[in-house]
Design an enzyme around this catalytic site. Structure first.
Site, PDB file in Angstrom:
ATOM      1  N   ASP A   7       8.361   5.802   8.064  1.00  0.00           N
ATOM      2  CA  ASP A   7       7.390   4.927   7.395  1.00  0.00           C
ATOM      3  C   ASP A   7       7.099   3.758   8.333  1.00  0.00           C
ATOM      4  O   ASP A   7       7.696   3.649   9.415  1.00  0.00           O
ATOM      5  CB  ASP A   7       7.979   4.421   6.067  1.00  0.00           C
ATOM      6  CG  ASP A   7       7.016   3.528   5.295  1.00  0.00           C
ATOM      7  OD1 ASP A   7       5.790   3.765   5.353  1.00  0.00           O
ATOM      8  OD2 ASP A   7       7.474   2.573   4.630  1.00  0.00           O
ATOM      9  N   SER A   8       6.244   2.850   7.858  1.00  0.00           N
ATOM     10  CA  SER A   8       5.941   1.658   8.668  1.00  0.00           C
ATOM     11  C   SER A   8       7.107   0.673   8.677  1.00  0.00           C
ATOM     12  O   SER A   8       7.179  -0.189   9.545  1.00  0.00           O
ATOM     13  CB  SER A   8       4.710   0.953   8.106  1.00  0.00           C
ATOM     14  OG  SER A   8       4.962   0.560   6.776  1.00  0.00           O
ATOM     15  N   TYR A  39       0.844  -0.681   7.997  1.00  0.00           N
ATOM     16  CA  TYR A  39      -0.016   0.446   8.337  1.00  0.00           C
ATOM     17  C   TYR A  39      -1.254   0.470   7.431  1.00  0.00           C
ATOM     18  O   TYR A  39      -2.271   1.051   7.773  1.00  0.00           O
ATOM     19  CB  TYR A  39       0.731   1.781   8.119  1.00  0.00           C
ATOM     20  CG  TYR A  39       1.655   2.223   9.235  1.00  0.00           C
ATOM     21  CD1 TYR A  39       1.899   1.431  10.352  1.00  0.00           C
ATOM     22  CD2 TYR A  39       2.268   3.477   9.158  1.00  0.00           C
ATOM     23  CE1 TYR A  39       2.753   1.874  11.357  1.00  0.00           C
ATOM     24  CE2 TYR A  39       3.114   3.924  10.166  1.00  0.00           C
ATOM     25  CZ  TYR A  39       3.356   3.123  11.257  1.00  0.00           C
ATOM     26  OH  TYR A  39       4.194   3.571  12.248  1.00  0.00           O
ATOM     27  N   GLY A  40      -1.109  -0.151   6.262  1.00  0.00           N
ATOM     28  CA  GLY A  40      -2.067   0.037   5.167  1.00  0.00           C
ATOM     29  C   GLY A  40      -3.509  -0.331   5.422  1.00  0.00           C
ATOM     30  O   GLY A  40      -4.398   0.093   4.685  1.00  0.00           O
ATOM     31  N   CYS A  70       5.390   7.699   3.808  1.00  0.00           N
ATOM     32  CA  CYS A  70       4.377   6.643   3.877  1.00  0.00           C
ATOM     33  C   CYS A  70       3.110   7.180   3.221  1.00  0.00           C
ATOM     34  O   CYS A  70       2.559   8.206   3.655  1.00  0.00           O
ATOM     35  CB  CYS A  70       4.107   6.315   5.345  1.00  0.00           C
ATOM     36  SG  CYS A  70       2.719   5.188   5.579  1.00  0.00           S
ATOM     37  N   GLU A 142       8.598  -6.971   2.150  1.00  0.00           N
ATOM     38  CA  GLU A 142       9.276  -7.040   3.460  1.00  0.00           C
ATOM     39  C   GLU A 142       9.926  -8.401   3.675  1.00  0.00           C
ATOM     40  O   GLU A 142      10.989  -8.498   4.281  1.00  0.00           O
ATOM     41  CB  GLU A 142       8.279  -6.755   4.605  1.00  0.00           C
ATOM     42  CG  GLU A 142       7.842  -5.296   4.714  1.00  0.00           C
ATOM     43  CD  GLU A 142       8.820  -4.413   5.487  1.00  0.00           C
ATOM     44  OE1 GLU A 142       9.660  -4.924   6.241  1.00  0.00           O
ATOM     45  OE2 GLU A 142       8.751  -3.173   5.306  1.00  0.00           O
ATOM     46  N   CYS A 170       2.474   3.489  -2.877  1.00  0.00           N
ATOM     47  CA  CYS A 170       2.969   3.049  -1.561  1.00  0.00           C
ATOM     48  C   CYS A 170       4.489   3.032  -1.702  1.00  0.00           C
ATOM     49  O   CYS A 170       5.020   2.557  -2.717  1.00  0.00           O
ATOM     50  CB  CYS A 170       2.426   1.663  -1.250  1.00  0.00           C
ATOM     51  SG  CYS A 170       3.291   0.801   0.081  1.00  0.00           S
ATOM     52  N   THR A 171       5.178   3.526  -0.684  1.00  0.00           N
ATOM     53  CA  THR A 171       6.626   3.703  -0.827  1.00  0.00           C
ATOM     54  C   THR A 171       7.407   2.386  -0.827  1.00  0.00           C
ATOM     55  O   THR A 171       8.600   2.382  -1.110  1.00  0.00           O
ATOM     56  CB  THR A 171       7.158   4.627   0.292  1.00  0.00           C
ATOM     57  OG1 THR A 171       6.702   4.121   1.554  1.00  0.00           O
ATOM     58  CG2 THR A 171       6.655   6.051   0.105  1.00  0.00           C
ATOM     59  N   HIS A 172       6.735   1.284  -0.518  1.00  0.00           N
ATOM     60  CA  HIS A 172       7.407  -0.017  -0.650  1.00  0.00           C
ATOM     61  C   HIS A 172       7.558  -0.416  -2.133  1.00  0.00           C
ATOM     62  O   HIS A 172       8.475  -1.163  -2.481  1.00  0.00           O
ATOM     63  CB  HIS A 172       6.584  -1.124   0.031  1.00  0.00           C
ATOM     64  CG  HIS A 172       6.782  -1.217   1.513  1.00  0.00           C
ATOM     65  ND1 HIS A 172       6.277  -0.285   2.381  1.00  0.00           N
ATOM     66  CD2 HIS A 172       7.431  -2.143   2.267  1.00  0.00           C
ATOM     67  CE1 HIS A 172       6.601  -0.636   3.624  1.00  0.00           C
ATOM     68  NE2 HIS A 172       7.302  -1.761   3.582  1.00  0.00           N
TER      69      HIS A 172
END
Ligand code: DGL
Length: 237
Positions: A7-8, A39-40, A70, A142, A170-172
């Site tokens: 992922d990012s 990345y988004g 991601c 983050e 979004c995986t975050h």
């Protein structure tokens, strides 16, 4: 089996965590491209270049399969990547779309990065889909500011109060699950959990969990320790 996941940044560690819970007896090699985060909002050409670098790195680490953890890469680059590489590559979004298609959910909310929402991948036939780009959420996660910016997060997601379910596209975003479910009383869908429940793997290797990042800071290390409860090692790539 050696499983490569990328992922990012931190987001895919949520996917890694779901995979380890379902398939603990495997070797996991994770790559988070923190230096190029987010990345988004990047153009497809750049996303493809970054995804290939990540995949080449994981292939050098001798992985047997790769999971694109991601949403942005999955929704924009998946077909190109599968054409280019022989190694089995799984995207993070298809299992969730299959799940939703076969579910009784009718009013489905989706939040994701700018490029994931613009790709229209979540436009599932015969469902009412409400989509929103929520690029502010990745930096909040983050930077470890979820508590501090709770009000801002809840305000941003008010539109989904009447949705049957909110897809964390979004995986975050699974790191916001508790706040969303508690304050907005909406059920959320975590794509990492869905892929771990639908993918069919062996579960008989030695256990190993190595995480590589292109940039490492204190918040990253704290966040990882909150997500993973297994043994792991972190390295700078
Ligand atoms: N976690 C990623 C996703 O699922 C990327 C977020 C970002 O870097 O903008 O889209």
């Amino acid at each position: 089996m050696r499983i490569g996941i990328f992922d990012s940044g931190l987001g895919g560690v949520n996917v890694l965590s779901s995979m380890i819970k379902k398939y603990p007896n495997n070797e996991y090699i994770y790559f988070g491209d923190t230096i190029n985060l987010p990345y988004g909002n990047k153009e497809k050409k750049e996303l493809l270049t970054l995804a290939k670098k990540a995949i080449n790195f994981l292939i050098k680490k001798n992985v047997d399969i790769i999971i694109i953890a991601c949403g942005t890469i999955s929704s924009n680059c998946y077909s190109e990547l599968t054409k280019e590489y022989k190694i089995p590559i799984y995207d993070i979004i298809s299992p969730t779309i299959n799940y939703l298609t076969n579910s009784n959910y009718q009013n489905i909310g989706v939040i994701g990065t700018i490029k994931t929402i613009e790709s229209n991948i979540f436009n599932i036939p015969n469902k009412n889909i409400l989509m929103k780009k929520t690029p502010n959420l990745v930096p909040i996660i983050e930077n470890n500011e979820i508590e501090k910016k709770q009000k801002e997060i809840i305000k941003e997601l008010q539109d989904f109060k009447n949705s049957d379910v909110l897809v964390l596209g979004c995986t975050h975003y699974p790191l916001l699950k508790k706040i969303i479910e508690k304050n907005l009383k909406i059920k959320t869908l975590d794509m990492g959990q869905i892929i771990s429940e639908t993918i069919n793997l062996t579960n008989n290797s030695q256990t190993l969990c190595e995480l590589y990042f292109s940039k490492i800071d204190r918040n990253l290390l704290i966040n990882i320790s909150h997500i993973l409860d297994n043994n792991y090692n972190v390295y700078l790539k």
